[in-house]
Write a protein that holds these residues in place. Structure first.
Motif, mmCIF file in Angstrom:
data_model
loop_
_atom_site.group_PDB
_atom_site.id
_atom_site.type_symbol
_atom_site.label_atom_id
_atom_site.label_comp_id
_atom_site.label_asym_id
_atom_site.label_seq_id
_atom_site.Cartn_x
_atom_site.Cartn_y
_atom_site.Cartn_z
ATOM 1 N N ARG A 7 0.857 -1.168 0.018
ATOM 2 C CA ARG A 7 0.074 -0.108 0.057
ATOM 3 C C ARG A 7 0.604 1.362 -0.208
ATOM 4 O O ARG A 7 1.875 1.330 0.758
ATOM 5 C CB ARG A 7 -0.667 0.224 1.761
ATOM 6 C CG ARG A 7 -1.856 -1.148 1.374
ATOM 7 C CD ARG A 7 -2.866 -1.083 0.782
ATOM 8 N NE ARG A 7 -4.132 -1.820 0.856
ATOM 9 C CZ ARG A 7 -3.793 -2.699 -0.045
ATOM 10 N NH1 ARG A 7 -2.678 -2.464 -1.698
ATOM 11 N NH2 ARG A 7 -4.535 -4.256 -0.381
ATOM 12 N N HIS A 8 0.443 2.237 -0.435
ATOM 13 C CA HIS A 8 1.427 2.807 -0.322
ATOM 14 C C HIS A 8 0.920 4.178 0.893
ATOM 15 O O HIS A 8 -0.244 4.058 1.321
ATOM 16 C CB HIS A 8 0.412 4.682 -1.456
ATOM 17 C CG HIS A 8 1.000 5.918 -1.477
ATOM 18 N ND1 HIS A 8 0.626 6.788 -0.904
ATOM 19 C CD2 HIS A 8 2.450 5.876 -2.187
ATOM 20 C CE1 HIS A 8 0.989 7.988 -0.882
ATOM 21 N NE2 HIS A 8 2.417 7.688 -1.906
ATOM 22 N N GLY A 9 1.612 4.688 1.442
ATOM 23 C CA GLY A 9 1.389 5.789 3.064
ATOM 24 C C GLY A 9 2.557 6.244 2.841
ATOM 25 O O GLY A 9 3.603 6.119 3.072
ATOM 26 N N ASP A 10 2.278 7.161 4.563
ATOM 27 C CA ASP A 10 3.604 7.575 5.185
ATOM 28 C C ASP A 10 3.622 6.745 6.486
ATOM 29 O O ASP A 10 3.067 6.684 7.243
ATOM 30 C CB ASP A 10 2.951 8.903 5.625
ATOM 31 C CG ASP A 10 4.130 9.443 6.587
ATOM 32 O OD1 ASP A 10 5.318 9.408 6.641
ATOM 33 O OD2 ASP A 10 3.282 10.923 6.999
ATOM 34 N N ILE A 11 5.035 6.112 6.732
ATOM 35 C CA ILE A 11 5.157 5.000 7.865
ATOM 36 C C ILE A 11 5.551 6.096 9.477
ATOM 37 O O ILE A 11 5.518 5.527 10.123
ATOM 38 C CB ILE A 11 6.580 4.454 7.441
ATOM 39 C CG1 ILE A 11 8.178 5.693 7.937
ATOM 40 C CG2 ILE A 11 6.580 3.623 6.425
ATOM 41 C CD1 ILE A 11 8.621 4.643 7.257
ATOM 42 N N CYS A 12 5.478 7.640 8.585
ATOM 43 C CA CYS A 12 5.594 8.619 10.204
ATOM 44 C C CYS A 12 3.826 9.172 10.404
ATOM 45 O O CYS A 12 3.115 9.089 11.660
ATOM 46 C CB CYS A 12 5.666 9.776 9.587
ATOM 47 S SG CYS A 12 7.578 9.178 10.013
ATOM 48 N N ALA A 13 2.541 8.297 9.376
ATOM 49 C CA ALA A 13 1.311 8.333 9.782
ATOM 50 C C ALA A 13 0.937 7.265 9.564
ATOM 51 O O ALA A 13 0.072 7.535 8.369
ATOM 52 C CB ALA A 13 1.015 9.572 9.388
ATOM 53 N N PRO B 180 13.479 9.965 12.259
ATOM 54 C CA PRO B 180 13.469 8.463 13.037
ATOM 55 C C PRO B 180 12.305 8.634 14.292
ATOM 56 O O PRO B 180 11.437 6.888 13.652
ATOM 57 C CB PRO B 180 14.996 7.473 13.447
ATOM 58 C CG PRO B 180 15.614 9.028 12.803
ATOM 59 C CD PRO B 180 14.949 10.492 12.705
ATOM 60 N N ALA B 181 12.309 8.229 14.794
ATOM 61 C CA ALA B 181 11.391 8.318 16.522
ATOM 62 C C ALA B 181 9.980 8.200 16.796
ATOM 63 O O ALA B 181 9.454 7.918 16.989
ATOM 64 C CB ALA B 181 11.780 9.430 17.319
ATOM 65 N N ARG B 182 9.552 9.565 15.279
ATOM 66 C CA ARG B 182 8.691 9.683 15.152
ATOM 67 C C ARG B 182 7.925 8.558 14.645
ATOM 68 O O ARG B 182 6.696 7.820 14.286
ATOM 69 C CB ARG B 182 8.215 10.655 13.992
ATOM 70 C CG ARG B 182 6.393 10.955 13.950
ATOM 71 C CD ARG B 182 6.381 11.910 13.019
ATOM 72 N NE ARG B 182 4.604 12.155 12.554
ATOM 73 C CZ ARG B 182 4.288 13.686 11.769
ATOM 74 N NH1 ARG B 182 4.943 13.782 11.029
ATOM 75 N NH2 ARG B 182 2.954 13.156 10.870
ATOM 76 N N ALA B 183 8.524 7.047 13.527
ATOM 77 C CA ALA B 183 8.421 6.265 12.396
ATOM 78 C C ALA B 183 8.549 4.816 13.388
ATOM 79 O O ALA B 183 6.994 4.149 13.389
ATOM 80 C CB ALA B 183 9.700 6.108 11.645
#
Length: 339
Positions: A211-217, A240-243
């Motif tokens: 899937r397309h997506g943002d690993i931070c959200a 990186p901490a957010r991911a």
């Protein structure tokens, strides 16, 4: 009765809803195609030779009946059969149809041609990126050594759900295919997702999607995956901490997080030429981040390059575990996205 077959049972009304949705020639052909792979409206239009509005209407009806799921991805929307009882009933219908039916045979042939075209497009993309990737690979331990260490860290015990963040070519989905029941890869690059889809189709990997997506959200339910991997992704991120926090949110109690990235180094050209934001991560730094997220570090493995020098990179694997106690509380279905 709780659990077992009862969990997969449909009410009379829901059963009739699936049968009504499937009871039309185009929709039945769509279900047969979706039983093999996910599709876009554009894909379905090319295979079935029908107009986009007509195909969209049929897909809408199947979605409303709970037979398929839709996943928006930029300007595109991908569709696939659900993993629940409605999808199982649809698969049963497909299995009862003759594989030699001339309409279905023609649909499959057009589908194969479409896959070949996408595979050629993916190969062209790889060719454009090969020089850059080969240069970076030459700086660290061989991929085969990294993958062997990764498999050793994961172990042989099978598990239910796997999430690969920054999935790239989908390599980890394929590498761990015998370990999980359902897999999901997420990446921000549409081109990389095209490569991953071509690779998964070529290897016949039907129990994983990308899937397309943002690993931070992440658009996935919380507490829904048994294993989450972040392979050579964190060094591209400003935060990186957010991911890591998003990954921790998606872990089931007792679930594991596997991080593969570089140890600290001084190769500044990787910032300029390869878009790296961070020049590696120390053991202490990673352990602090994980502890803040209530993850216990189970194991750390350093893979130094064969030619140890200041111009080479050490790859580190960190395996962490969610310290929450596993309970029997029902968990979210990871195949469904959330807003």
């Amino acid at each position: 009765m709780a659990g077992g077959k009862q969990d997969k049972a449909l009410s009379v009304e829901a059963t009739l809803g699936v049968l009504r949705a499937a009871g039309e020639a185009t929709r039945l052909r769509l279900i047969a195609l979706l039983a093999e792979s996910e599709l876009t409206v554009k894909d379905a239009t090319a295979i079935l030779g029908q107009s986009q509005p007509r195909i969209s209407r049929h897909l809408k009806l199947l979605t409303e009946a709970g037979v398929i799921l839709r996943f928006p991805e930029g300007a595109w929307v991908y569709y696939r059969l659900t993993d629940g009882p409605s999808g199982d009933l649809a698969r049963d219908l497909v299995n009862r149809m003759s594989v030699e039916d001339p309409v279905l045979v023609a649909d499959r042939e057009r589908f194969k041609a479409l896959r070949r075209a996408k595979a050629e497009e993916a190969a062209a993309f790889f060719a454009r990126r090969a020089k850059t990737w080969d240069q970076e690979r030459s700086l660290h331990a061989p991929d085969a050594d990294v993958e062997a260490a990764l498999l050793a860290a994961v172990g042989d015990t099978p598990f239910q759900s796997f999430l690969d963040l920054g999935t790239g070519t989908g390599r980890l989905l394929d590498l761990l295919r015998e370990h999980y029941v359902s897999g999901l890869g997420i990446d921000a690059s549409q081109e990389m997702l095209s490569v991953a889809r071509a690779n998964l189709a070529q290897s016949g990997l039907a129990h994983a999607q990308v899937r397309h997506g943002d690993i931070c959200a992440l658009a996935v339910p919380p507490k829904s995956f048994d294993l989450i991997s972040i392979h050579q992704v964190l060094h591209y991120l400003d935060d990186p901490a957010r991911a890591l926090a998003e990954a921790a949110r998606a872990l089931r109690p007792g679930g594991r997080l596997l991080i593969i990235d570089f140890a600290p180094h001084d190769l500044e050209f990787l910032r300029e030429d390869h878009a790296h934001r961070r020049l590696g991560f120390s053991h202490d730094q990673m352990e602090r981040w994980l502890d803040t997220l209530e993850l216990d570090l189970d194991a750390v493995t350093d893979l130094a390059p064969a030619d140890s020098s200041d111009t080479k990179l050490t790859v580190t694997l960190w395996l962490a575990r969610d310290r929450r106690i596993v309970t029997d509380v029902p968990l979210a279905d990871p195949s469904r996205e959330v807003a």
